[in-house]
Design an enzyme around this catalytic site. Structure first.
Site, PDB file in Angstrom:
ATOM      1  N   ASP A  33       1.590   7.366   4.608  1.00  0.00           N
ATOM      2  CA  ASP A  33       0.928   6.581   3.568  1.00  0.00           C
ATOM      3  C   ASP A  33      -0.585   6.781   3.687  1.00  0.00           C
ATOM      4  OD1 ASP A  33       1.848   3.825   1.790  1.00  0.00           O
ATOM      5  OD2 ASP A  33      -0.290   4.141   2.197  1.00  0.00           O
ATOM      6  N   ASN A  89       9.446  -2.054  -2.476  1.00  0.00           N
ATOM      7  CA  ASN A  89       8.905  -2.891  -3.550  1.00  0.00           C
ATOM      8  C   ASN A  89       9.530  -2.450  -4.870  1.00  0.00           C
ATOM      9  OD1 ASN A  89       7.129  -4.254  -1.775  1.00  0.00           O
ATOM     10  ND2 ASN A  89       5.683  -2.552  -1.882  1.00  0.00           N
ATOM     11  N   HIS A 100       7.921   5.544  -8.503  1.00  0.00           N
ATOM     12  CA  HIS A 100       8.885   6.548  -8.030  1.00  0.00           C
ATOM     13  C   HIS A 100       9.425   5.942  -6.744  1.00  0.00           C
ATOM     14  CE1 HIS A 100       9.851  11.051  -7.132  1.00  0.00           C
ATOM     15  NE2 HIS A 100      10.396  10.321  -6.175  1.00  0.00           N
ATOM     16  N   HIS A 102      10.564   4.575  -3.350  1.00  0.00           N
ATOM     17  CA  HIS A 102      10.175   4.968  -1.995  1.00  0.00           C
ATOM     18  C   HIS A 102      10.447   3.828  -1.037  1.00  0.00           C
ATOM     19  CE1 HIS A 102       6.701   3.247  -4.086  1.00  0.00           C
ATOM     20  NE2 HIS A 102       6.348   2.732  -2.921  1.00  0.00           N
TER      21      HIS A 102
HETATM   22  P1  5GP Z   1       4.155   0.509  -3.513  1.00  0.00           P
HETATM   23  O1  5GP Z   1       3.202  -0.646  -3.617  1.00  0.00           O
HETATM   24  O2  5GP Z   1       4.368   1.208  -4.848  1.00  0.00           O
HETATM   25  O3  5GP Z   1       5.432   0.128  -2.843  1.00  0.00           O
HETATM   26  O4  5GP Z   1       3.488   1.519  -2.506  1.00  0.00           O
HETATM   27  C1  5GP Z   1       2.790   2.655  -2.878  1.00  0.00           C
HETATM   28  C2  5GP Z   1       2.192   3.220  -1.610  1.00  0.00           C
HETATM   29  O5  5GP Z   1       1.743   4.525  -1.882  1.00  0.00           O
HETATM   30  C3  5GP Z   1       0.982   2.423  -1.089  1.00  0.00           C
HETATM   31  O6  5GP Z   1       1.245   1.978   0.245  1.00  0.00           O
HETATM   32  C4  5GP Z   1      -0.161   3.440  -1.146  1.00  0.00           C
HETATM   33  O7  5GP Z   1      -1.059   3.340  -0.063  1.00  0.00           O
HETATM   34  C5  5GP Z   1       0.567   4.774  -1.162  1.00  0.00           C
HETATM   35  N1  5GP Z   1      -0.133   5.816  -1.877  1.00  0.00           N
HETATM   36  C6  5GP Z   1      -0.735   5.713  -3.087  1.00  0.00           C
HETATM   37  N2  5GP Z   1      -1.256   6.884  -3.460  1.00  0.00           N
HETATM   38  C7  5GP Z   1      -0.995   7.763  -2.453  1.00  0.00           C
HETATM   39  C8  5GP Z   1      -1.292   9.147  -2.255  1.00  0.00           C
HETATM   40  O8  5GP Z   1      -1.906   9.825  -3.082  1.00  0.00           O
HETATM   41  N3  5GP Z   1      -0.862   9.706  -1.096  1.00  0.00           N
HETATM   42  C9  5GP Z   1      -0.177   8.999  -0.148  1.00  0.00           C
HETATM   43  N4  5GP Z   1       0.187   9.650   0.956  1.00  0.00           N
HETATM   44  N5  5GP Z   1       0.125   7.690  -0.309  1.00  0.00           N
HETATM   45  C10 5GP Z   1      -0.279   7.081  -1.441  1.00  0.00           C
HETATM   46 ZN    ZN Z   2       8.349  10.821  -9.654  1.00  0.00          ZN
END
Ligand code: 5GP
Ligand code: ZN
Length: 118
Positions: A33, A89, A100, A102
Site C-alpha cells: 500500500d 472496505n 476494484h 482488494h
Molecule cells: P480502500 O479505502 O479503497 O479500501 O483502500 C485503497 C487503498 O489503496 C488505500 O489504503 C491507499 O493507500 C491505496 N492506494 C491508493 N492509491 C494507490 C497507488 O497508486 N498505489 C498503491 N500501492 N496503493 C494505493
Molecule cells: Zn480495476
C-alpha cells in the site's frame, strides 16, 4: 477477463502504473500500500476488475477461496508469525476509495485497536 483502463488497480495489474509487488500468480497480485497504516500493509488484488464484494458472484468462488488461502501464506512470508489483520472496505459508506476489489493485509508495529480508521 474484465478490465477497466480507467481503473487504478487494473493499471497496476497491467504494469502501466508501478507498484512494489511482493507476490503474483494467475489470479491475483499483491503489492505494498502506498500509504501504509502499519509496518506491513499489503493489498491483495484480483487481476479481474471486480468493483467490490457487492459484485461477487458464484463464478468467483475459486478466486475468493484462493485469496483466503493465500492470506496466511503471504502473512507468514512477511514475518507476521503471531497474526495479522485483513480488511475489505465495500462501497463509499464502507470507506472504499479504489473501486476494484482488494483485501488489505496488515500487521507488525503500528497496528492498534479494532478496525481501520483513516
Ligand atoms: P480502500 O479505502 O479503497 O479500501 O483502500 C485503497 C487503498 O489503496 C488505500 O489504503 C491507499 O493507500 C491505496 N492506494 C491508493 N492509491 C494507490 C497507488 O497508486 N498505489 C498503491 N500501492 N496503493 C494505493
Ligand atoms: Zn480495476
Amino acid at each position: 477477463m474484465t478490465t477497466d483502463t480507467n481503473c487504478l488497480f487494473c493499471n497496476i495489474v497491467a504494469g502501466t502504473i508501478p507498484s512494489t509487488q511482493v507476490y503474483s500468480d494467475e489470479l491475483v497480485i499483491v503489492f505494498k500500500d502506498i500509504n501504509p497504516k502499519a509496518q506491513i500493509h499489503l493489498l491483495v488484488v484480483p487481476r479481474e476488475h471486480i468493483i467490490s464484494l457487492n459484485e461477487i458472484e458464484q463464478r468467483h468462488d475459486v478466486l475468493i477461496g484462493h485469496i483466503i488461502r493465500l492470506l496466511p501464506k503471504i502473512a507468514k512470508e512477511q514475518g507476521l508469525n503471531d497474526g495479522f489483520r485483513t480488511v475489505i472496505n465495500t462501497g463509499a459508506g464502507g470507506g472504499q476509495v479504489v473501486f476494484h476489489l482488494h483485501v488489505h493485509l496488515l500487521g507488525g508495529k503500528g497496528l492498534h485497536g479494532v478496525g481501520f480508521v483513516e
